[in-house]
Design a protein around this motif. Structure first.
Motif, PDB file in Angstrom:
ATOM      1  N   ASP A 199      -0.264  33.624   4.761  1.00  0.00           N
ATOM      2  CA  ASP A 199      -0.547  34.359   6.002  1.00  0.00           C
ATOM      3  C   ASP A 199      -0.788  33.469   7.205  1.00  0.00           C
ATOM      4  O   ASP A 199      -0.927  33.979   8.323  1.00  0.00           O
ATOM      5  N   SER A 200      -0.871  32.149   6.996  1.00  0.00           N
ATOM      6  CA  SER A 200      -1.165  31.277   8.131  1.00  0.00           C
ATOM      7  C   SER A 200      -0.555  29.896   7.915  1.00  0.00           C
ATOM      8  O   SER A 200      -0.303  29.480   6.770  1.00  0.00           O
ATOM      9  N   ALA A 201      -0.341  29.178   9.024  1.00  0.00           N
ATOM     10  CA  ALA A 201       0.201  27.818   8.956  1.00  0.00           C
ATOM     11  C   ALA A 201      -0.776  26.882   8.259  1.00  0.00           C
ATOM     12  O   ALA A 201      -0.366  25.946   7.562  1.00  0.00           O
ATOM     13  N   THR A 202      -2.058  27.140   8.416  1.00  0.00           N
ATOM     14  CA  THR A 202      -3.073  26.303   7.754  1.00  0.00           C
ATOM     15  C   THR A 202      -2.936  26.396   6.238  1.00  0.00           C
ATOM     16  O   THR A 202      -3.005  25.387   5.535  1.00  0.00           O
ATOM     17  N   GLU A 203      -2.715  27.615   5.740  1.00  0.00           N
ATOM     18  CA  GLU A 203      -2.570  27.807   4.303  1.00  0.00           C
ATOM     19  C   GLU A 203      -1.308  27.105   3.784  1.00  0.00           C
ATOM     20  O   GLU A 203      -1.303  26.514   2.701  1.00  0.00           O
ATOM     21  N   VAL A 204      -0.235  27.164   4.580  1.00  0.00           N
ATOM     22  CA  VAL A 204       1.004  26.478   4.201  1.00  0.00           C
ATOM     23  C   VAL A 204       0.761  24.985   4.050  1.00  0.00           C
ATOM     24  O   VAL A 204       1.160  24.357   3.062  1.00  0.00           O
ATOM     25  N   GLU A 205       0.112  24.411   5.049  1.00  0.00           N
ATOM     26  CA  GLU A 205      -0.144  22.966   5.039  1.00  0.00           C
ATOM     27  C   GLU A 205      -1.100  22.588   3.904  1.00  0.00           C
ATOM     28  O   GLU A 205      -0.959  21.513   3.297  1.00  0.00           O
ATOM     29  N   TYR A 206      -2.037  23.449   3.608  1.00  0.00           N
ATOM     30  CA  TYR A 206      -2.991  23.172   2.533  1.00  0.00           C
ATOM     31  C   TYR A 206      -2.286  23.139   1.171  1.00  0.00           C
ATOM     32  O   TYR A 206      -2.549  22.285   0.339  1.00  0.00           O
ATOM     33  N   VAL A 240       0.957  22.514   0.557  1.00  0.00           N
ATOM     34  CA  VAL A 240       1.826  21.344   0.410  1.00  0.00           C
ATOM     35  C   VAL A 240       0.999  20.075   0.224  1.00  0.00           C
ATOM     36  O   VAL A 240       1.387  19.163  -0.517  1.00  0.00           O
ATOM     37  N   ALA A 241      -0.179  20.012   0.868  1.00  0.00           N
ATOM     38  CA  ALA A 241      -1.059  18.858   0.662  1.00  0.00           C
ATOM     39  C   ALA A 241      -1.544  18.813  -0.784  1.00  0.00           C
ATOM     40  O   ALA A 241      -1.643  17.735  -1.392  1.00  0.00           O
ATOM     41  N   SER A 242      -1.811  19.989  -1.342  1.00  0.00           N
ATOM     42  CA  SER A 242      -2.238  20.054  -2.744  1.00  0.00           C
ATOM     43  C   SER A 242      -1.139  19.554  -3.675  1.00  0.00           C
ATOM     44  O   SER A 242      -1.392  18.812  -4.627  1.00  0.00           O
ATOM     45  N   GLU A 243       0.115  19.969  -3.403  1.00  0.00           N
ATOM     46  CA  GLU A 243       1.249  19.499  -4.207  1.00  0.00           C
ATOM     47  C   GLU A 243       1.429  17.994  -4.065  1.00  0.00           C
ATOM     48  O   GLU A 243       1.728  17.290  -5.040  1.00  0.00           O
ATOM     49  N   ALA A 244       1.250  17.497  -2.854  1.00  0.00           N
ATOM     50  CA  ALA A 244       1.403  16.057  -2.619  1.00  0.00           C
ATOM     51  C   ALA A 244       0.323  15.260  -3.331  1.00  0.00           C
ATOM     52  O   ALA A 244       0.572  14.137  -3.792  1.00  0.00           O
ATOM     53  N   VAL A 245      -0.865  15.827  -3.437  1.00  0.00           N
ATOM     54  CA  VAL A 245      -1.950  15.139  -4.144  1.00  0.00           C
ATOM     55  C   VAL A 245      -1.587  14.942  -5.617  1.00  0.00           C
ATOM     56  O   VAL A 245      -1.908  13.901  -6.211  1.00  0.00           O
ATOM     57  N   LYS A 246      -0.927  15.938  -6.213  1.00  0.00           N
ATOM     58  CA  LYS A 246      -0.497  15.789  -7.609  1.00  0.00           C
ATOM     59  C   LYS A 246       0.440  14.597  -7.753  1.00  0.00           C
ATOM     60  O   LYS A 246       0.346  13.818  -8.706  1.00  0.00           O
ATOM     61  N   VAL A 272       0.840  -1.193   0.000  1.00  0.00           N
ATOM     62  CA  VAL A 272       0.000   0.000   0.000  1.00  0.00           C
ATOM     63  C   VAL A 272       0.879   1.247   0.000  1.00  0.00           C
ATOM     64  O   VAL A 272       1.859   1.324   0.741  1.00  0.00           O
ATOM     65  N   VAL A 273       0.526   2.225  -0.833  1.00  0.00           N
ATOM     66  CA  VAL A 273       1.249   3.500  -0.876  1.00  0.00           C
ATOM     67  C   VAL A 273       0.652   4.441   0.173  1.00  0.00           C
ATOM     68  O   VAL A 273      -0.562   4.617   0.245  1.00  0.00           O
ATOM     69  N   LYS A 274       1.525   5.043   0.981  1.00  0.00           N
ATOM     70  CA  LYS A 274       1.093   6.017   1.976  1.00  0.00           C
ATOM     71  C   LYS A 274       1.931   7.280   1.826  1.00  0.00           C
ATOM     72  O   LYS A 274       3.140   7.211   1.615  1.00  0.00           O
ATOM     73  N   GLY A 275       1.270   8.438   1.957  1.00  0.00           N
ATOM     74  CA  GLY A 275       1.962   9.705   1.815  1.00  0.00           C
ATOM     75  C   GLY A 275       1.858  10.554   3.069  1.00  0.00           C
ATOM     76  O   GLY A 275       0.858  10.485   3.795  1.00  0.00           O
ATOM     77  N   TYR A 276       2.888  11.346   3.316  1.00  0.00           N
ATOM     78  CA  TYR A 276       2.920  12.233   4.485  1.00  0.00           C
ATOM     79  C   TYR A 276       3.396  13.622   4.051  1.00  0.00           C
ATOM     80  O   TYR A 276       4.307  13.741   3.226  1.00  0.00           O
ATOM     81  N   THR A 277       2.791  14.648   4.598  1.00  0.00           N
ATOM     82  CA  THR A 277       3.182  16.025   4.281  1.00  0.00           C
ATOM     83  C   THR A 277       3.477  16.797   5.562  1.00  0.00           C
ATOM     84  O   THR A 277       2.971  16.470   6.642  1.00  0.00           O
ATOM     85  N   ASN A 309      -2.241  19.034  10.126  1.00  0.00           N
ATOM     86  CA  ASN A 309      -2.913  20.290  10.396  1.00  0.00           C
ATOM     87  C   ASN A 309      -4.415  20.122  10.179  1.00  0.00           C
ATOM     88  O   ASN A 309      -4.870  19.909   9.062  1.00  0.00           O
ATOM     89  N   MET A 310      -5.161  20.204  11.254  1.00  0.00           N
ATOM     90  CA  MET A 310      -6.608  19.968  11.180  1.00  0.00           C
ATOM     91  C   MET A 310      -7.317  21.013  10.329  1.00  0.00           C
ATOM     92  O   MET A 310      -8.306  20.722   9.664  1.00  0.00           O
ATOM     93  N   GLY A 311      -6.818  22.243  10.354  1.00  0.00           N
ATOM     94  CA  GLY A 311      -7.427  23.281   9.555  1.00  0.00           C
ATOM     95  C   GLY A 311      -7.318  22.987   8.058  1.00  0.00           C
ATOM     96  O   GLY A 311      -8.254  23.187   7.292  1.00  0.00           O
ATOM     97  N   ALA A 312      -6.145  22.506   7.640  1.00  0.00           N
ATOM     98  CA  ALA A 312      -5.943  22.178   6.244  1.00  0.00           C
ATOM     99  C   ALA A 312      -6.787  20.988   5.829  1.00  0.00           C
ATOM    100  O   ALA A 312      -7.343  20.934   4.727  1.00  0.00           O
ATOM    101  N   ILE A 313      -6.924  19.997   6.740  1.00  0.00           N
ATOM    102  CA  ILE A 313      -7.742  18.823   6.451  1.00  0.00           C
ATOM    103  C   ILE A 313      -9.208  19.206   6.288  1.00  0.00           C
ATOM    104  O   ILE A 313      -9.917  18.740   5.411  1.00  0.00           O
ATOM    105  N   ALA A 314      -9.649  20.102   7.163  1.00  0.00           N
ATOM    106  CA  ALA A 314     -11.042  20.524   7.133  1.00  0.00           C
ATOM    107  C   ALA A 314     -11.342  21.305   5.842  1.00  0.00           C
ATOM    108  O   ALA A 314     -12.443  21.257   5.311  1.00  0.00           O
TER     109      ALA A 314
END
Length: 391
Positions: A343-350, A352-358, A300-305, A386-391
């Motif tokens: 402007d926020s840590a949530t935006e940063v995590e969001y 990088v998650a978007s890049e990882a999805v690609k 199984v492939v698993k990814g972490y950001t 980051n819960m904010g980015a996940i949400a």
């Protein structure tokens, strides 16, 4: 050159003066693909899990195997009209790749849509994967007679060197324990060469790629002419490039440190060079480390950001990275500074998650085409802290 860096054979070649070629006259397209290292790691992880054979072959004088489609002339000592490709021509690599592609498709291989240098051949329950990196070939499969048939076909078409079970490719040693279903990749010999090249082979051994609290910025760049002259003699860019090859192949643990130091090649200061030397010290301590695949119950492939908020002191941009695992080992990774200021840590995590999805989409498509990872049809897990980015 063998796996220990010893030279066994010296070669001499007649080459063309490709630098005198004119585009549109004696050459046109020059692009030639090679297998991505992450594709090789994915296939080795799969081979470990299924206990496939992993064999290696080498093509002798690969670039001489295709007729030229352009009119090209070479003086040697009289003017010769070249009918076949020759080393030195700008289109030599492309000509070889096109020739190889024609031949292996004639054997019944099908090219992977997502990776043009990975081929697959299936006959009943038997299958063979072929990976091409310029003139280095890996054969991975579950049926020895079929693998032998592929090798025979390649020998009939090209002058080949049979290297048996894969043990050393692209400067990477391959260690295998089939009883435990493990494969380990190491670049100890390459790292030794790098350390000697930069006179770090007798240095102290470092515990971390970057010392805690290290902060680099452009304010540490040379401010006087004497300092600039002295730092211009430092082989900074060469050291970065040498470490980068290890990072790309088997050392994701230095990707962050390399990303940070890579930014100052045009204005390096003493602090920047000290940080690069710390990476070399760390590599000296860990040169015998392995990137290991195996030990997992499921394929199984698993990814972490993860990301750091506004870590760059010069432009307030953030550092972000991701890593993907398959069969217990890292197969794809990246650490880089983001392109935009947030402007926020949530935006940063969001972001990088978007890049990882690609990357997830590519891995899923590539693995699905291989047809030997059942979980590829299911959604892949990507973990973000980051819960904010996940949400």
């Amino acid at each position: 050159m063998d796996a220990d860096g010893n030279v066994h054979i010296y070669k001499a070649r007649l080459v063309a003066k490709g630098f005198r070629q004119i585009q549109g006259v004696d050459y046109d397209e020059t692009f030639s693909p090679v297998a991505m290292l992450k594709s090789i790691r994915i296939l080795l992880a799969i081979a470990t899990y299924h206990d496939y054979e992993v064999w290696q072959m080498d093509v002798k004088t690969a670039f001489l195997n295709r007729n030229l489609s352009e009119d090209a002339y070479m003086t040697q000592p009289d003017v010769c009209n070249l009918l076949k490709s020759i080393y030195g021509l700008k289109q030599a690599s492309r000509s070889w790749n096109l020739r190889f592609d024609e031949v292996v498709k004639g054997f019944g291989f099908i090219k992977n849509v997502e990776e043009p240098c990975v081929y697959k051949k299936v006959s009943g329950s038997a299958l063979v994967f072929l990976i091409l990196y310029v003139d280095d070939i890996l054969l991975i499969g579950n049926d020895i007679p079929m693998l032998e048939a592929v090798k025979d076909s390649l020998r009939k078409s090209f002058s080949m060197k049979d290297l048996g079970e894969a043990a050393y490719i692209l400067g990477i040693k391959i260690y295998r324990d089939r009883s435990k279903l493990l494969i380990g990749l190491s670049q100890s010999t390459y790292i030794d060469k790098v350390l000697k090249r930069f006179n770090m082979h007798d240095s102290k051994k470092g515990f971390l790629p970057v010392s805690p609290g290290t902060i680099l910025s452009k304010t540490q760049c040379p401010s006087t002419t004497d300092e600039q002259k002295r730092m211009s003699e430092i082989p900074y860019a060469s050291a970065i490039g040498s470490i980068m090859y290890a990072m790309i192949c088997t050392r994701p643990d230095v990707s962050f440190a390399l990303s940070v130091t890579n930014r100052y090649q045009s204005c390096l200061g003493e602090d920047h060079w000290i940080t690069v030397k710390n990476i070399l010290k760390y590599l000296r301590r860990t040169k015998d480390a392995f990137l290991v695949f195996g030990g997992e119950e499921e394929l199984v492939v698993k990814g972490y950001t993860d990301a750091g908020f506004q870590t760059d002191k010069d432009d307030s941009r953030s550092q972000a990275g991701f890593v993907f695992y398959l069969n217990g080992g890292a197969v794809s990774w990246k650490s880089s500074k983001q392109d935009t200021v947030v402007d926020s840590a949530t935006e940063v995590e969001y972001i990088v998650a978007s890049e990882a999805v690609k990357e997830t989409v590519w891995i899923r498509k590539f693995v699905s085409e291989l047809g030997v990872v059942p979980s590829a049809s299911c959604p892949l897990d990507l973990y973000c802290d980051n819960m904010g980015a996940i949400a």
